[in-house]
Structures are given as structure tokens and as C-alpha cells.
Design a protein around this motif. Structure first.
Motif, PDB file in Angstrom:
ATOM      1  N   ASP A  17      60.451  53.490   2.825  1.00 43.24           N
ATOM      2  CA  ASP A  17      60.696  54.845   3.737  1.00 43.24           C
ATOM      3  C   ASP A  17      62.461  54.752   4.166  1.00 43.24           C
ATOM      4  O   ASP A  17      62.538  54.543   5.229  1.00 43.24           O
ATOM      5  CB  ASP A  17      60.205  54.925   5.008  1.00 43.24           C
ATOM      6  CG  ASP A  17      59.969  55.827   5.849  1.00 43.24           C
ATOM      7  OD1 ASP A  17      59.978  56.711   5.782  1.00 43.24           O
ATOM      8  OD2 ASP A  17      59.684  55.936   7.292  1.00 43.24           O
ATOM      9  N   ALA A  18      63.052  54.833   3.061  1.00 45.61           N
ATOM     10  CA  ALA A  18      64.959  55.416   3.514  1.00 45.61           C
ATOM     11  C   ALA A  18      65.091  56.476   4.195  1.00 45.61           C
ATOM     12  O   ALA A  18      66.126  57.136   3.735  1.00 45.61           O
ATOM     13  CB  ALA A  18      65.900  54.630   2.159  1.00 45.61           C
ATOM     14  N   THR A  19      64.749  56.837   5.611  1.00 48.05           N
ATOM     15  CA  THR A  19      65.092  58.600   5.408  1.00 48.05           C
ATOM     16  C   THR A  19      65.855  58.025   6.848  1.00 48.05           C
ATOM     17  O   THR A  19      65.700  57.197   7.667  1.00 48.05           O
ATOM     18  CB  THR A  19      63.987  59.112   5.844  1.00 48.05           C
ATOM     19  OG1 THR A  19      63.556  58.177   7.237  1.00 48.05           O
ATOM     20  CG2 THR A  19      62.965  59.699   5.125  1.00 48.05           C
ATOM     21  N   LEU A  20      66.539  59.027   6.936  1.00 47.72           N
ATOM     22  CA  LEU A  20      67.652  59.620   8.459  1.00 47.72           C
ATOM     23  C   LEU A  20      66.704  58.591   9.805  1.00 47.72           C
ATOM     24  O   LEU A  20      66.694  57.687   9.974  1.00 47.72           O
ATOM     25  CB  LEU A  20      68.751  60.438   8.245  1.00 47.72           C
ATOM     26  CG  LEU A  20      69.188  60.100   9.303  1.00 47.72           C
ATOM     27  CD1 LEU A  20      70.324  60.249   9.562  1.00 47.72           C
ATOM     28  CD2 LEU A  20      69.992  61.936   9.499  1.00 47.72           C
ATOM     29  N   ASP A  21      66.089  59.992   9.551  1.00 50.48           N
ATOM     30  CA  ASP A  21      64.596  59.164  10.745  1.00 50.48           C
ATOM     31  C   ASP A  21      64.323  57.734  10.859  1.00 50.48           C
ATOM     32  O   ASP A  21      64.612  56.714  12.226  1.00 50.48           O
ATOM     33  CB  ASP A  21      63.684  60.388  10.941  1.00 50.48           C
ATOM     34  CG  ASP A  21      64.307  61.830  11.134  1.00 50.48           C
ATOM     35  OD1 ASP A  21      65.074  62.201  11.858  1.00 50.48           O
ATOM     36  OD2 ASP A  21      63.020  62.629  10.987  1.00 50.48           O
ATOM     37  N   SER A  22      63.717  57.109   9.974  1.00 44.38           N
ATOM     38  CA  SER A  22      63.313  56.126  10.154  1.00 44.38           C
ATOM     39  C   SER A  22      64.552  55.152  10.541  1.00 44.38           C
ATOM     40  O   SER A  22      64.624  53.973  11.090  1.00 44.38           O
ATOM     41  CB  SER A  22      62.442  55.666   8.502  1.00 44.38           C
ATOM     42  OG  SER A  22      63.758  55.538   7.522  1.00 44.38           O
ATOM     43  N   THR A  23      65.280  54.887   9.893  1.00 41.09           N
ATOM     44  CA  THR A  23      67.422  54.104  10.133  1.00 41.09           C
ATOM     45  C   THR A  23      67.277  54.088  11.625  1.00 41.09           C
ATOM     46  O   THR A  23      67.323  53.481  12.012  1.00 41.09           O
ATOM     47  CB  THR A  23      67.635  54.385   9.223  1.00 41.09           C
ATOM     48  OG1 THR A  23      68.072  54.614   7.582  1.00 41.09           O
ATOM     49  CG2 THR A  23      69.163  54.113   9.291  1.00 41.09           C
ATOM     50  N   ALA A  24      67.086  55.643  12.101  1.00 47.46           N
ATOM     51  CA  ALA A  24      67.460  55.666  13.694  1.00 47.46           C
ATOM     52  C   ALA A  24      66.461  54.966  14.211  1.00 47.46           C
ATOM     53  O   ALA A  24      66.890  54.481  15.180  1.00 47.46           O
ATOM     54  CB  ALA A  24      67.346  57.095  13.622  1.00 47.46           C
ATOM     55  N   ARG A  25      65.169  55.673  13.796  1.00 44.39           N
ATOM     56  CA  ARG A  25      64.118  54.262  14.460  1.00 44.39           C
ATOM     57  C   ARG A  25      64.329  53.147  14.425  1.00 44.39           C
ATOM     58  O   ARG A  25      63.824  52.798  15.430  1.00 44.39           O
ATOM     59  CB  ARG A  25      63.032  54.805  14.607  1.00 44.39           C
ATOM     60  CG  ARG A  25      61.765  55.814  15.211  1.00 44.39           C
ATOM     61  CD  ARG A  25      60.472  55.839  14.208  1.00 44.39           C
ATOM     62  NE  ARG A  25      60.324  55.873  13.324  1.00 44.39           N
ATOM     63  CZ  ARG A  25      60.134  56.968  11.889  1.00 44.39           C
ATOM     64  NH1 ARG A  25      60.435  58.088  13.275  1.00 44.39           N
ATOM     65  NH2 ARG A  25      59.775  56.700  10.835  1.00 44.39           N
ATOM     66  N   ALA A  26      64.447  52.741  13.082  1.00 41.18           N
ATOM     67  CA  ALA A  26      64.935  51.093  13.479  1.00 41.18           C
ATOM     68  C   ALA A  26      65.537  50.328  14.392  1.00 41.18           C
ATOM     69  O   ALA A  26      65.936  49.253  14.796  1.00 41.18           O
ATOM     70  CB  ALA A  26      64.982  50.421  11.567  1.00 41.18           C
TER      71      ALA A  26
END
Length: 127
Positions: A24-33
Motif C-alpha cells: 500500500d504505497a500510496t500518497l494517502d497511506s504514506t501521509a497517514r503513517a
């Protein structure tokens, strides 16, 4: 408005690499992390002169180079691990960035690794 501590490029890179492992290397998942909004991350990366997609491409390329040389995984397995839809799209991306097909890169690096030459051709991001 509360002050937000913005992550370093190394922190963003580490999160992207970890998210590739989880698929799950999306912008949203990165920002969430990183505990910031996706838009804040976009603006922050823009100020650093990069983008999430550029960082993702570099992380994928770096991992691909390492896997091609240090493992016997099939191209389709490497492509799947890196989040590409198939081996063909992985190969096209690799050729675009490295100017050589992944199978040829692997063969060249393995030949060098086994003594035919002393110097390894670095991955494009290492140059």
C-alpha cells in the motif's frame, strides 16, 4: 492552528519502503503513517523539490536493483512485490530509468559479482 512537525526525506523514504512491503504505497497511506495530511505531505515534498511519485519510483528502482542481483526471484515476483501490475510494466519502468532490461542488468551484475569485473554498475539513483 497547531504546529506540525514535518518529516525528513529519509523518514518519507523509510515509510514508502515499508509500505511497499505491505502493498500500500500510496500518497494517502504514506501521509497517514507520518501522521500528516496528504496535501501537507505533497506541499512539503514539493518544497523539497520532489514528489511522492518520484520518491516511490526511486525506492522501487533501488529495491529492484538489489533484488535482481541478490536474489533469484522471477521478474514477475519482483514486479508484484514492488506493486506493478505485471512483469511487463515493471520491465518498461526499469528500462525507462536504467536504459537496460532487467534481465540484462541482472546478468551483467551477476557476471561482475562473480569476478569478471571488479566494479558494479550502480543503480540510477546511486549516480
Amino acid at each position: 492552528m497547531r504546529a506540525v512537525r514535518l518529516p525528513s526525506s529519509q523518514a518519507v523514504h523509510a515509510v514508502i519502503v515499508a509500505s511497499l512491503r505491505h502493498g500500500d504505497a500510496t500518497l494517502d497511506s504514506t501521509a497517514r503513517a507520518l501522521k500528516i495530511s496528504a496535501r501537507t505531505l505533497q506541499r512539503h515534498l514539493g518544497r523539497m523539490g520532489t514528489s511522492h511519485s518520484e520518491m516511490l519510483a526511486k525506492a522501487r528502482l533501488h529495491i529492484a536493483c538489489r533484488l535482481l542481483v541478490d536474489s533469484s526471484k522471477r521478474l514477475s515476483d519482483i514486479a508484484k512485490f514492488l506493486g506493478y501490475t505485471n512483469a511487463s510494466s515493471f520491465s518498461r519502468a526499469f528500462v525507462r530509468l536504467m536504459k537496460v532490461q532487467p534481465v540484462i542488468y541482472r546478468r551483467q551484475q551477476l557476471a561482475r559479482k562473480h569476478g569478471q569485473a571488479r566494479h558494479r554498475r550502480p543503480c540510477a539513483i546511486d549516480r
